[in-house]
Design a protein around this motif. Structure first.
Motif, PDB file in Angstrom:
ATOM      1  N   CYS B  22       0.820  -1.209   0.000  1.00  0.00           N
ATOM      2  CA  CYS B  22       0.000   0.000   0.000  1.00  0.00           C
ATOM      3  C   CYS B  22       0.857   1.263   0.000  1.00  0.00           C
ATOM      4  O   CYS B  22       0.543   2.243  -0.675  1.00  0.00           O
ATOM      5  N   LEU B  23       1.948   1.217   0.738  1.00  0.00           N
ATOM      6  CA  LEU B  23       2.858   2.373   0.735  1.00  0.00           C
ATOM      7  C   LEU B  23       3.425   2.601  -0.664  1.00  0.00           C
ATOM      8  O   LEU B  23       3.469   3.724  -1.157  1.00  0.00           O
ATOM      9  N   VAL B  24       3.835   1.507  -1.290  1.00  0.00           N
ATOM     10  CA  VAL B  24       4.424   1.620  -2.632  1.00  0.00           C
ATOM     11  C   VAL B  24       3.396   2.179  -3.599  1.00  0.00           C
ATOM     12  O   VAL B  24       3.675   3.080  -4.386  1.00  0.00           O
ATOM     13  N   ARG B  25       2.185   1.646  -3.529  1.00  0.00           N
ATOM     14  CA  ARG B  25       1.189   2.067  -4.511  1.00  0.00           C
ATOM     15  C   ARG B  25       0.658   3.464  -4.213  1.00  0.00           C
ATOM     16  O   ARG B  25       0.322   4.219  -5.129  1.00  0.00           O
ATOM     17  N   ARG B  26       0.580   3.820  -2.954  1.00  0.00           N
ATOM     18  CA  ARG B  26       0.202   5.189  -2.623  1.00  0.00           C
ATOM     19  C   ARG B  26       1.227   6.156  -3.220  1.00  0.00           C
ATOM     20  O   ARG B  26       0.869   7.147  -3.840  1.00  0.00           O
ATOM     21  N   GLY B  30      -0.551   6.910  -6.317  1.00  0.00           N
ATOM     22  CA  GLY B  30      -1.442   7.838  -5.643  1.00  0.00           C
ATOM     23  C   GLY B  30      -2.764   7.231  -5.254  1.00  0.00           C
ATOM     24  O   GLY B  30      -3.778   7.917  -5.166  1.00  0.00           O
ATOM     25  N   LEU B  31      -2.797   5.916  -5.048  1.00  0.00           N
ATOM     26  CA  LEU B  31      -4.074   5.324  -4.656  1.00  0.00           C
ATOM     27  C   LEU B  31      -3.889   4.343  -3.517  1.00  0.00           C
ATOM     28  O   LEU B  31      -2.783   3.885  -3.236  1.00  0.00           O
ATOM     29  N   PHE B  32      -4.992   4.050  -2.868  1.00  0.00           N
ATOM     30  CA  PHE B  32      -4.972   3.098  -1.768  1.00  0.00           C
ATOM     31  C   PHE B  32      -5.918   1.964  -2.109  1.00  0.00           C
ATOM     32  O   PHE B  32      -7.126   2.139  -2.087  1.00  0.00           O
ATOM     33  N   PRO B  33      -5.384   0.828  -2.455  1.00  0.00           N
ATOM     34  CA  PRO B  33      -6.253  -0.276  -2.860  1.00  0.00           C
ATOM     35  C   PRO B  33      -6.921  -0.893  -1.637  1.00  0.00           C
ATOM     36  O   PRO B  33      -6.237  -1.396  -0.750  1.00  0.00           O
ATOM     37  N   PRO B  34      -8.227  -0.850  -1.550  1.00  0.00           N
ATOM     38  CA  PRO B  34      -8.883  -1.407  -0.373  1.00  0.00           C
ATOM     39  C   PRO B  34      -8.883  -2.925  -0.415  1.00  0.00           C
ATOM     40  O   PRO B  34      -8.944  -3.521  -1.486  1.00  0.00           O
ATOM     41  N   GLY B  35      -8.825  -3.519   0.756  1.00  0.00           N
ATOM     42  CA  GLY B  35      -8.947  -4.976   0.880  1.00  0.00           C
ATOM     43  C   GLY B  35      -7.963  -5.744   0.043  1.00  0.00           C
ATOM     44  O   GLY B  35      -8.294  -6.747  -0.573  1.00  0.00           O
ATOM     45  N   GLN B  36      -6.752  -5.259  -0.002  1.00  0.00           N
ATOM     46  CA  GLN B  36      -5.790  -5.923  -0.853  1.00  0.00           C
ATOM     47  C   GLN B  36      -5.303  -7.240  -0.267  1.00  0.00           C
ATOM     48  O   GLN B  36      -5.066  -7.352   0.925  1.00  0.00           O
ATOM     49  N   LYS B 121      -0.041   2.616   9.141  1.00  0.00           N
ATOM     50  CA  LYS B 121      -1.460   2.554   9.581  1.00  0.00           C
ATOM     51  C   LYS B 121      -1.756   3.613  10.647  1.00  0.00           C
ATOM     52  O   LYS B 121      -2.489   3.350  11.606  1.00  0.00           O
ATOM     53  N   LEU B 122      -1.221   4.799  10.454  1.00  0.00           N
ATOM     54  CA  LEU B 122      -1.455   5.920  11.360  1.00  0.00           C
ATOM     55  C   LEU B 122      -2.937   6.273  11.409  1.00  0.00           C
ATOM     56  O   LEU B 122      -3.428   6.818  12.398  1.00  0.00           O
ATOM     57  N   ASP B 123      -3.664   5.963  10.345  1.00  0.00           N
ATOM     58  CA  ASP B 123      -5.104   6.224  10.306  1.00  0.00           C
ATOM     59  C   ASP B 123      -5.850   5.408  11.363  1.00  0.00           C
ATOM     60  O   ASP B 123      -6.939   5.759  11.782  1.00  0.00           O
ATOM     61  N   LEU B 124      -5.249   4.304  11.814  1.00  0.00           N
ATOM     62  CA  LEU B 124      -5.879   3.465  12.847  1.00  0.00           C
ATOM     63  C   LEU B 124      -5.318   3.793  14.233  1.00  0.00           C
ATOM     64  O   LEU B 124      -5.175   2.914  15.065  1.00  0.00           O
ATOM     65  N   HIS B 125      -4.987   5.088  14.458  1.00  0.00           N
ATOM     66  CA  HIS B 125      -4.280   5.425  15.698  1.00  0.00           C
ATOM     67  C   HIS B 125      -5.083   5.098  16.952  1.00  0.00           C
ATOM     68  O   HIS B 125      -4.522   4.936  18.025  1.00  0.00           O
ATOM     69  N   GLU B 148       6.214   7.921  11.017  1.00  0.00           N
ATOM     70  CA  GLU B 148       4.943   7.194  11.028  1.00  0.00           C
ATOM     71  C   GLU B 148       4.126   7.628   9.825  1.00  0.00           C
ATOM     72  O   GLU B 148       4.101   8.814   9.482  1.00  0.00           O
ATOM     73  N   THR B 149       3.484   6.679   9.185  1.00  0.00           N
ATOM     74  CA  THR B 149       2.790   6.986   7.932  1.00  0.00           C
ATOM     75  C   THR B 149       1.380   6.406   7.933  1.00  0.00           C
ATOM     76  O   THR B 149       1.052   5.522   8.715  1.00  0.00           O
ATOM     77  N   SER B 150       0.589   6.910   7.029  1.00  0.00           N
ATOM     78  CA  SER B 150      -0.671   6.243   6.704  1.00  0.00           C
ATOM     79  C   SER B 150      -0.769   6.158   5.196  1.00  0.00           C
ATOM     80  O   SER B 150      -0.880   7.175   4.508  1.00  0.00           O
ATOM     81  N   ALA B 151      -0.714   4.949   4.688  1.00  0.00           N
ATOM     82  CA  ALA B 151      -0.856   4.779   3.243  1.00  0.00           C
ATOM     83  C   ALA B 151      -2.280   5.130   2.852  1.00  0.00           C
ATOM     84  O   ALA B 151      -2.537   5.635   1.763  1.00  0.00           O
ATOM     85  N   LYS B 152      -3.220   4.905   3.776  1.00  0.00           N
ATOM     86  CA  LYS B 152      -4.623   5.159   3.467  1.00  0.00           C
ATOM     87  C   LYS B 152      -4.895   6.656   3.319  1.00  0.00           C
ATOM     88  O   LYS B 152      -5.499   7.090   2.347  1.00  0.00           O
ATOM     89  N   ASP B 153      -4.428   7.438   4.297  1.00  0.00           N
ATOM     90  CA  ASP B 153      -4.669   8.883   4.254  1.00  0.00           C
ATOM     91  C   ASP B 153      -3.555   9.654   3.550  1.00  0.00           C
ATOM     92  O   ASP B 153      -3.554  10.875   3.546  1.00  0.00           O
TER      93      ASP B 153
END
Lengths: 517, 197
Positions: B22-26, B30-36, B121-125, B148-153
């Motif tokens: 997810c980090l690589v693809r973000r 520039g996208l976050f693939p859900p449920g990968q 997964k900073l989005d899940l803090h 610390e990163t969030s690939a999602k956000d």
């Protein structure tokens, strides 16, 4: 600990200036502290620039996973001294060891060999006669015959002419593709290649496991292999198992039982022959008598990522009829290096051996796949091991044959798409990365753990159990096909040997190049 | 010919499921693939960025699921210029695996390598199990950068890779200027002992 090593590394560098004046004396500790930088192959091989392995790597794009270095010089022993072998047109013209007349003769021979198929009249009568007779007829001098037989065709004086011509053409065609060399060496060693194939396999869903061995085969009532149990006690379902002959319990009575490969690995403090640049050297030591076997020597150093700066790894390989590597190879070691027993002799130009290892393994590389797998349960494929060939031609051929048996009609290692060209369709569901169950059953009950059976003579499992196992494997597994095919290889890198068991998807066959146990 | 001045190889490692792909693809798409699912088909991805006027191509290598059985081979680390070690801030297990990863890096990677520890997964803090301090001190003890990163956000993802690109580019430029060994320039990473200089 790391700091300590770094300090010592630095110390080493500082000592280099002093080294130039006086030859460095290595201590065991200095060597041992640099263990990380040694990459020692058990079965090193070279790639012919236009050979089967290079073509396969290029075609499948697996070449992107490795780096290569040209074998920069070819040496032979002439009159007790190491001399360069002239093999290309430019070498021939610049060589000091051949006269004008010989140059013309050699050039004519090279031209002929490149097109020998079209000029059958010129060798028709010699087809099955010894190569040396053919060269004699063409009036090659003994020096030229020496170069041609031992280092260019890499055959023996008695090899039938047609076979020798084919070998010589193979060599000559490899010249010029990647510069003035016929061979490439994989940086960090031949052990890189199986890793490259594994990576390709992993990218497309294959699973492989390091530090795991396959301990038992699971065989059903009809003597067909249904799976295996690994060293962690896990049960893997599979339809095919590929393994080296040394893992089998059958010994192929009488067939090639007297064929061995004698090997020596030396770590030395100096190259066998000084040169301006660090070289990757391939040296042939011709046999004292024509009927005996030559010793092939490969010397690689720091820039080929085989060893730390200031040291070289020297591989000696010889075909043999007995498992006595030391007897076979000691004369060659003594020719190239200072005495193994004595202290470093500063007045002697020859390299000092800092560490050495001698070993032998059985050579079944010439056996057919049918003979190799005789007595094995269905679905078991047995490979003949690395043998003592210079290149990977045989390994690639055998891998293709096995692939064809398992996946008839499928293309062998088609080109992988470029990373930029892959279009993703989003898979759904949980991340199977969280599960350890892919293709496995985790809790293998005690009754399913055979105690004494080794592959081949295995404990017999009932069909019912096997089916149950397969069903569960299929349900749990996000990639049920991943464990279809198990290739077993052990590869060595560094000093810390890791045994590699490859569990690959069926469409990702992995050749047995460059390995043995 | 391709239009770039420098090419760097960045490799990602860390336990399965921490969000490496997810980090690589973000970063690259520039996208976050859900449920990968577990990574299949991703070898490496490429993104060209501009650093101080020069086009720099980052080749970001993913593990291709090889980490599942701790079966990343030595060759994965060869010729890598930078390394990103990822854990999941909501997973103690992924954090506890870090010493094992560090050991592997010390064994196989070049000593010149730039390494960054990333808590993803900073989005899940709200489900956080690993504090920032813990992450930071782990990074410090192994001479790594920390982020610390969030690939999602998309938090800190570009920064992670751009910082690496900047540092690698500076290193190369300094070498070019001095036309000598890198010795002094990347001191803060410990020593400069590559196995293949």
């Amino acid at each position: 600990m790391q700091q300590v090593q770094e300090d010592e590394d630095q110390q080493l560098e500082e000592n280099e200036a002093a080294e130039a004046v006086r030859r460095k004396v290595w201590t065991w500790k200095e060597l041992f502290d640099q263990w990380r930088r040694f990459n020692i192959d058990l079965a090193p091989k070279l790639m012919f620039c236009r050979g089967a392995m290079v073509d396969l790597l290029v075609q499948s794009r697996i070449s992107r996973y490795a780096e290569f270095k040209a074998v920069s010089r070819l040496l032979t022993v002439l009159g007790g001294k190491l001399e360069y072998v002239p093999c290309s047109r430019s070498d021939v013209f610049s060589s000091r060891y051949v006269s004008m007349l010989e140059k013309r003769m050699l050039m004519k021979l090279i031209e002929f060999v490149l097109h020998y198929q079209d000029r059958a009249d010129d060798y028709e009568g010699y087809k099955d006669k010894p190569f040396s007779e053919f060269l004699q007829k063409r009036k090659l001098t003994s020096t030229l015959q020496h170069f041609v037989i031992h280092s260019i065709a890499m055959v023996s004086a008695n090899t039938p002419t047609e076979e020798a011509l084919q070998a010589m053409q193979y060599f000559l065609k490899s010249l010029g593709r990647y510069g003035n060399t016929a061979f490439l060496w994989t940086l960090y060693g031949s052990g890189e290649l199986p890793q490259c194939f594994c990576r390709m396999s992993a990218v497309f869903g294959g699973i492989y496991m390091l530090r795991t061995t396959a301990d038992y085969l699971i065989v059903d009532d009809t003597n067909v292999c249904r799976g295996m149990i690994d060293s962690e006690g896990r049960r893997l379902t599979c339809k095919n198992v590929i393994m080296d002959h040394s893992y089998t319990t059958t010994h192929h009575e009488g067939i090639h039982s007297d064929r061995f490969v004698s090997r020596a690995v030396l770590i030395t403090d100096k190259t066998v022959r000084e040169s301006e640049n660090e070289e990757v050297t391939f040296l042939t030591i011709p046999p004292p008598k024509p009927a005996e076997e030559p010793v092939r020597v490969l010397e690689i150093g720091h820039t080929a990522c085989a060893s730390p700066k200031g040291t070289y790894v020297v591989h000696l390989t010889r075909k043999s009829s007995s498992p006595d590597a030391k007897t076979d190879l000691m004369p060659a070691v003594e020719l190239l290096c200072q005495s193994l027993e004595a202290e470093l002799d500063y007045s002697c130009e020859k390299p000092k051996v800092l560490w050495s290892m001698f070993f032998s393994y059985q050579d079944k590389s010439d056996m057919s796949l049918e003979d190799l797998r005789a007595g094995q349960p269905g679905g078991v494929h047995v490979t003949g091991g690395p043998g003592c060939s210079v290149g990977y031609e045989h390994a690639v051929k055998q891998a293709k044959q096995i692939f064809e048996q398992i996946c008839p009609g499928e293309e062998f290692l088609p080109p992988a798409p470029n990373p930029e060209d892959i279009i993703y369709d989003e898979p759904s569901g949980d991340n199977p990365g969280h599960s350890n169950k892919a293709g496995f059953e985790d809790n293998c009950s005690d009754e399913l753990k055979p105690e004494e059976s080794r592959s081949g003579n295995g404990h017999q499992f009932s069909e019912q159990e096997v089916h149950k196992c397969e069903d569960e494997g299929g349900d749990d597994s996000p990639t049920p096909e991943a464990a279809e095919n198990v290739g077993k290889e052990s590869s060595t890198k560094d000093e810390n040997q890791t045994e590699t068991v490859l569990v690959e998807s069926i469409s990702k066959e992995c050749p047995q190049g460059g390995q043995e146990e | 010919m391709e239009d770039y001045k420098y090419l760097f190889k960045v490799v990602l490692i860390g336990n399965a499921g921490v969000g490496k792909t997810c980090l690589v693809r973000r970063f690259t798409q520039g996208l976050f693939p859900p449920g990968q699912g577990a990574t299949i088909g991703v070898d490496f991805m490429i993104k060209t960025v501009e650093i101080g006027g020069d086009k720099v191509k980052l080749q970001v290598w993913d593990t291709a699921g090889q980490e599942r059985f701790r079966s990343i081979t030595q060759s994965y680390y060869h010729s890598a210029d930078a390394l990103v070690l990822v854990y999941d801030i909501t997973s103690r297990e992924s954090f506890n695996s870090l010493p094992g990863w560090v050991k592997e890096v010390e064994q196989y990677a070049s000593r010149k390598i730039i390494s960054v520890l990333v808590g993803n997964k900073l989005d899940l803090h709200t489900e956080r199990e690993i504090t920032v301090e813990e992450g930071n001190s782990c990074a410090e003890s192994h001479n790594m950068r920390f982020l610390e990163t969030s690939a999602k956000d998309a938090d800190n993802v570009d920064r992670l890779f751009l910082d690496i690109a900047v540092e690698l580019t500076n290193n190369v430029r300094n070498v070019e200027i001095k036309n000598g060994p890198i010795e002094e320039e990347i001191r803060d990473h410990g020593s400069v002992q590559g196995c293949c200089r």
